[in-house]
Motif scaffolding. Structure first.
Motif, mmCIF file in Angstrom:
data_model
loop_
_atom_site.group_PDB
_atom_site.id
_atom_site.type_symbol
_atom_site.label_atom_id
_atom_site.label_comp_id
_atom_site.label_asym_id
_atom_site.label_seq_id
_atom_site.Cartn_x
_atom_site.Cartn_y
_atom_site.Cartn_z
ATOM 1 N N ALA A 13 25.968 12.327 46.871
ATOM 2 C CA ALA A 13 26.270 11.504 46.603
ATOM 3 C C ALA A 13 27.860 11.132 47.049
ATOM 4 O O ALA A 13 28.189 10.691 47.504
ATOM 5 N N THR A 14 28.702 12.303 46.510
ATOM 6 C CA THR A 14 30.249 12.464 46.794
ATOM 7 C C THR A 14 30.950 11.935 47.807
ATOM 8 O O THR A 14 31.435 11.420 48.045
ATOM 9 N N ILE A 15 29.953 12.980 48.691
ATOM 10 C CA ILE A 15 30.200 12.769 49.748
ATOM 11 C C ILE A 15 30.433 11.729 50.338
ATOM 12 O O ILE A 15 31.497 11.187 51.612
ATOM 13 N N ALA A 16 28.756 10.642 50.648
ATOM 14 C CA ALA A 16 29.209 9.652 50.642
ATOM 15 C C ALA A 16 29.880 8.924 50.777
ATOM 16 O O ALA A 16 30.197 7.744 50.916
ATOM 17 N N THR A 17 30.185 8.897 48.978
ATOM 18 C CA THR A 17 31.559 8.013 48.435
ATOM 19 C C THR A 17 32.758 8.168 49.119
ATOM 20 O O THR A 17 33.754 7.674 49.167
ATOM 21 N N ASP A 18 33.146 9.052 49.716
ATOM 22 C CA ASP A 18 34.244 10.186 49.630
ATOM 23 C C ASP A 18 34.201 9.161 51.487
ATOM 24 O O ASP A 18 35.729 9.565 52.319
ATOM 25 N N SER A 19 33.245 9.170 52.311
ATOM 26 C CA SER A 19 33.201 8.448 54.186
ATOM 27 C C SER A 19 33.867 7.486 54.388
ATOM 28 O O SER A 19 33.849 6.624 53.473
ATOM 29 N N PHE A 20 34.264 7.568 55.618
ATOM 30 C CA PHE A 20 34.748 6.297 55.589
ATOM 31 C C PHE A 20 33.722 5.639 56.869
ATOM 32 O O PHE A 20 33.030 6.409 57.457
ATOM 33 N N GLY A 21 33.434 4.348 57.234
ATOM 34 C CA GLY A 21 32.599 3.643 58.243
ATOM 35 C C GLY A 21 33.748 3.256 58.430
ATOM 36 O O GLY A 21 34.178 1.869 58.744
ATOM 37 N N PRO A 22 32.594 2.394 60.219
ATOM 38 C CA PRO A 22 33.250 2.276 61.232
ATOM 39 C C PRO A 22 33.828 0.490 61.132
ATOM 40 O O PRO A 22 34.250 -0.069 61.166
ATOM 41 N N THR A 23 32.491 -0.180 60.045
ATOM 42 C CA THR A 23 32.650 -0.998 59.475
ATOM 43 C C THR A 23 32.406 -1.377 58.082
ATOM 44 O O THR A 23 31.630 -0.709 57.217
ATOM 45 N N ALA B 250 23.983 32.622 48.818
ATOM 46 C CA ALA B 250 25.100 32.667 47.538
ATOM 47 C C ALA B 250 26.531 31.610 47.964
ATOM 48 O O ALA B 250 26.490 31.516 46.243
ATOM 49 N N ARG B 251 26.828 30.960 48.758
ATOM 50 C CA ARG B 251 27.721 30.143 48.244
ATOM 51 C C ARG B 251 26.589 28.400 48.486
ATOM 52 O O ARG B 251 27.429 27.960 47.552
ATOM 53 N N ALA B 252 25.979 28.409 48.657
ATOM 54 C CA ALA B 252 25.024 27.797 48.291
ATOM 55 C C ALA B 252 25.122 27.192 47.006
ATOM 56 O O ALA B 252 24.893 26.090 46.056
ATOM 57 N N ALA B 253 24.473 28.083 46.123
ATOM 58 C CA ALA B 253 24.888 28.910 44.849
ATOM 59 C C ALA B 253 25.839 28.076 44.128
ATOM 60 O O ALA B 253 25.553 27.473 43.235
ATOM 61 N N ALA B 254 26.774 29.194 44.562
ATOM 62 C CA ALA B 254 27.501 28.846 43.872
ATOM 63 C C ALA B 254 28.797 27.272 44.210
ATOM 64 O O ALA B 254 29.665 27.546 43.262
ATOM 65 N N ASP B 255 28.849 27.039 44.837
ATOM 66 C CA ASP B 255 29.761 26.437 45.843
ATOM 67 C C ASP B 255 28.863 24.863 46.482
ATOM 68 O O ASP B 255 28.545 25.195 47.731
ATOM 69 N N VAL B 256 28.250 24.268 45.373
ATOM 70 C CA VAL B 256 27.348 23.144 46.030
ATOM 71 C C VAL B 256 28.128 21.964 46.554
ATOM 72 O O VAL B 256 27.795 21.960 48.211
ATOM 73 N N ASP B 257 29.392 21.750 46.584
ATOM 74 C CA ASP B 257 29.718 20.299 46.366
ATOM 75 C C ASP B 257 29.955 21.156 48.280
ATOM 76 O O ASP B 257 30.352 20.366 49.227
ATOM 77 N N GLY B 258 30.944 22.287 47.692
ATOM 78 C CA GLY B 258 32.164 22.975 49.072
ATOM 79 C C GLY B 258 30.950 23.357 50.592
ATOM 80 O O GLY B 258 31.368 22.968 51.966
ATOM 81 N N TRP B 259 30.169 24.157 50.070
ATOM 82 C CA TRP B 259 28.994 23.818 51.021
ATOM 83 C C TRP B 259 28.063 22.931 51.906
ATOM 84 O O TRP B 259 28.394 22.744 52.885
ATOM 85 N N MET B 260 28.089 21.883 50.962
ATOM 86 C CA MET B 260 27.205 20.908 51.247
ATOM 87 C C MET B 260 28.371 19.908 52.046
ATOM 88 O O MET B 260 28.403 19.419 53.120
ATOM 89 N N ARG B 261 29.306 19.979 51.929
ATOM 90 C CA ARG B 261 30.664 19.082 52.800
ATOM 91 C C ARG B 261 30.797 20.074 54.010
ATOM 92 O O ARG B 261 30.886 19.582 54.898
ATOM 93 N N ASP B 262 30.796 21.268 54.463
ATOM 94 C CA ASP B 262 30.654 21.799 55.602
ATOM 95 C C ASP B 262 29.715 21.771 56.588
ATOM 96 O O ASP B 262 29.443 21.382 57.292
ATOM 97 N N VAL B 263 28.438 21.782 55.863
ATOM 98 C CA VAL B 263 26.897 21.056 56.021
ATOM 99 C C VAL B 263 27.550 19.959 57.051
ATOM 100 O O VAL B 263 26.197 19.711 58.027
ATOM 101 N N LEU B 264 27.859 18.890 55.973
ATOM 102 C CA LEU B 264 27.240 17.667 56.847
ATOM 103 C C LEU B 264 28.554 17.580 57.734
ATOM 104 O O LEU B 264 28.476 16.597 58.893
ATOM 105 N N GLU B 265 29.363 18.240 58.000
ATOM 106 C CA GLU B 265 30.476 17.732 58.677
ATOM 107 C C GLU B 265 29.947 18.915 59.962
ATOM 108 O O GLU B 265 30.097 18.097 60.696
ATOM 109 N N ALA B 266 29.794 19.588 59.602
ATOM 110 C CA ALA B 266 28.469 20.094 60.810
ATOM 111 C C ALA B 266 28.047 19.709 61.984
ATOM 112 O O ALA B 266 27.283 18.209 62.991
#
Length: 177
Positions: free
Chosen positions: A20-30, A139-155
């Protein structure tokens, strides 16, 4: 319910909030895409609130975790939004990341693109390898959910861009049979 953040419901809530945070921080073309990203974030936040407040049902002999109906409804709405609005660059299977702690299913992975040129084939391999490594880094997914999810969504976002380019290349008249 165990109130520690490591319960499957707390984990699902943390993942939903991170997306949700990543979606809020995202930009869209329209402006429409921006509104959709906001709607996605609201539905994920609502699902997270349900997971946080949920008292699981325990039935002797049954394994696994039940899915709260209200959260399932919110996640379904997210699935519909991302499917209907590919410009959000959020993968259609994004809710599988939220559901995985409860279902035990494998995390989503993109289908092969089968590019026509070596450059795109190499790019796809790098992106698939990166996503595979991220999925394996529990391990990272559990310890740093936000950072891990940002990297997953970027990929995923990069893979979706590559998929569009590969599709365009495959549709060029010179590449048609």
């Amino acid at each position: 319910m165990d109130a520690t953040p490591t319960t499957p419901y707390r984990t699902a809530a943390a993942i939903a909030r991170a997306i949700a945070t990543i979606a809020t921080d995202s930009f869209g073309p329209t402006p429409e895409t921006l509104r959709t990203l906001g709607d996605i974030a609201r539905h994920l936040s609502a699902a997270a609130d349900v997971f946080d407040a949920y008292e699981p049902i325990t039935i002797p002999g049954l394994t696994g975790h039940d899915m709260p109906v209200e959260a399932a409804g919110e996640l379904w709405l997210v699935e519909e939004l991302v499917f209907d609005r590919p410009a959000t660059r959020i993968p259609a299977d994004i809710t599988e990341y939220v559901k995985a702690p409860l279902t035990g299913r494998s995390l989503p992975f993109p289908d092969p693109l089968n590019p026509l040129n070596d450059r795109d084939t190499a790019k796809e391999k790098v992106l698939r390898d990166a996503l595979e490594q991220l999925h394996a880094d529990t391990a990272r997914a559990a310890a740093d959910v936000d950072g891990w999810m940002r990297d997953v969504l970027e990929a995923w976002k990069q893979h979706m861009r590559l998929a569009a380019a590969v599709y365009a290349d495959q549709m060029r008249p010179c590449n048609q049979p």
